[in-house]
Enzyme design. Structure first.
Site, PDB file in Angstrom:
ATOM      1  N   ARG A  21      -9.782  93.836 -16.913  1.00 44.82           N
ATOM      2  CA  ARG A  21      -9.823  92.559 -16.174  1.00 44.82           C
ATOM      3  C   ARG A  21      -8.952  91.512 -16.862  1.00 44.82           C
ATOM      4  NH1 ARG A  21     -15.367  93.809 -16.433  1.00 44.82           N
ATOM      5  NH2 ARG A  21     -16.152  94.735 -14.496  1.00 44.82           N
ATOM      6  N   HIS A  79     -13.290 106.831 -32.596  1.00 50.77           N
ATOM      7  CA  HIS A  79     -12.065 106.033 -32.712  1.00 50.77           C
ATOM      8  C   HIS A  79     -10.988 106.778 -33.487  1.00 50.77           C
ATOM      9  CE1 HIS A  79     -13.828 101.723 -31.972  1.00 50.77           C
ATOM     10  NE2 HIS A  79     -13.809 102.481 -30.888  1.00 50.77           N
ATOM     11  N   LYS A  97     -12.713  97.546 -32.193  1.00 46.45           N
ATOM     12  CA  LYS A  97     -13.486  97.452 -33.429  1.00 46.45           C
ATOM     13  C   LYS A  97     -14.814  98.196 -33.263  1.00 46.45           C
ATOM     14  CE  LYS A  97     -16.861  95.091 -31.782  1.00 46.45           C
ATOM     15  NZ  LYS A  97     -18.257  95.591 -31.869  1.00 46.45           N
ATOM     16  N   ARG A 165     -26.763 104.243 -28.193  1.00 50.09           N
ATOM     17  CA  ARG A 165     -25.669 104.242 -29.178  1.00 50.09           C
ATOM     18  C   ARG A 165     -25.971 103.322 -30.364  1.00 50.09           C
ATOM     19  NH1 ARG A 165     -22.288 100.001 -29.432  1.00 50.09           N
ATOM     20  NH2 ARG A 165     -22.428  98.386 -27.834  1.00 50.09           N
TER      21      ARG A 165
END
Length: 330
Positions: A21, A79, A97, A165
């Protein structure tokens, strides 16, 4: 590098949608591809945001030569895997991050980027925020004198499901990596690498931190007091205190659009307010910085340097060692 920078997004969760967005708000950015572990998920995301190409694997996205830079938006336990794949394919990467689960993995990615000559940046949007950058300029110019204290907090009542999570060790759960990374990065922005790190936490039955406090000590005598948690609500404010005054950031301190400067020699009831509106949610500013760097031929951003990222991860590593949190495989 062309005037328009072509973006790919790796993963299709909530933060990927927020980034998409904000990217739409930048006229010189074009979102051209998305990759997921399933074609159905990638196609649904592509349809939602009018993205031309959808890939059912990370490797296919990484291999797309019409993509200039990839935003890695996966959960942080993967990541490293996702970013390494993109760097090996020669793509520039903006990785959300916390950069990785630990400093060793962060160093490994930095070395890979250096070896490949590829751009790499942690998606620490706070460091690209206009208000934060102005605040740092004032501190550097001596507006509040010598800094003696930095404080920041970030907390909310979190999930109780052990598979969520934030509670799951397999997913790098806990307050420290998800929320505390902002606190450590904020303190590092102002005071740099600490000389000592102490920490205390309450742990879940699964072994992740639920409520954590850190004190970063500096040989100058300065201190940073930081708290994060997923058990209770906190204001989400931050302040920097110096010998000549202080700066106060409103909630949420990590993406402010204003702040207050109090000077010791002035009327405390009349602080100076600085207003610097952000674009969208705030992801646009880190995207702009990435694109500026790519056009300038840089492999790292001066706003979010590789050394900064590694040093913040070292703070979190030390804090986890102090509180006894280890993730599977470490």
């Amino acid at each position: 590098m062309t005037d328009t920078i072509r973006w790919g997004i790796l993963a299709t969760g909530g933060i990927a949608a927020d980034f998409a967005r904000d990217l739409k708000l930048l006229p010189d950015a074009e979102l051209v591809a998305v990759g997921s572990r399933t074609e159905a998920s990638a196609r649904a995301f592509a349809d939602r945001f009018d993205i031309p190409r959808a890939y059912g694997s990370w490797a296919e996205l990484a291999a797309d030569d019409d993509v200039d830079v990839i935003y890695v938006a996966t959960p942080h336990q993967v990541h490293y895997e996702a970013t390494a794949l993109c760097l090996e394919a020669g793509r520039a990467v903006l990785c959300e991050k916390p950069f990785t689960l630990n400093a060793a993995d962060s160093r490994s990615l930095v070395e890979l980027a250096r070896k490949r000559g590829a751009f790499l940046m942690e998606g620490m949007w706070m460091r690209c925020n206009p208000a934060i950058r102005k605040m740092l300029d004032l501190v550097a110019d001596g507006a509040i004198g010598e800094v003696g204290i930095v404080h920041a907090d970030f907390g909310f009542p979190g999930p109780t499901d052990p598979l969520h999570r934030l509670r799951n060790p397999e997913l790098g759960g806990g307050a420290l990596l998800d929320l505390g990374v902002y606190l450590a990065s904020f303190a590092h922005l102002v005071l740099g690498k600490p000389d000592t790190v102490t920490a205390h936490a309450s742990l879940s039955p699964e072994g992740v931190d639920l409520n954590t406090g850190l004190v970063l000590g500096y040989d100058s005598g300065a201190l940073a007091t930081l708290s994060c948690g997923i058990v209770a609500s906190s204001p989400g404010r931050a302040y920097i205190g110096g010998s000549l005054g202080r700066i106060e950031l409103p909630p949420l301190f990590l993406r402010p659009d204003s702040f207050l400067l109090y000077r010791n020699d002035g009327d405390e009831a009349q602080p100076e307010e600085f207003s610097l509106p952000r674009t969208g949610i705030g992801f646009a500013h880190e995207a702009e910085e990435v694109m500026r760097c790519l056009r300038a031929g840089l492999v790292e951003s001066p706003l979010v340097t590789w050394q900064d990222t590694v040093e913040v991860m070292e703070i979190l590593d030390t804090a986890r060692e102090r509180i006894g949190v280890r993730y599977p495989g470490e």
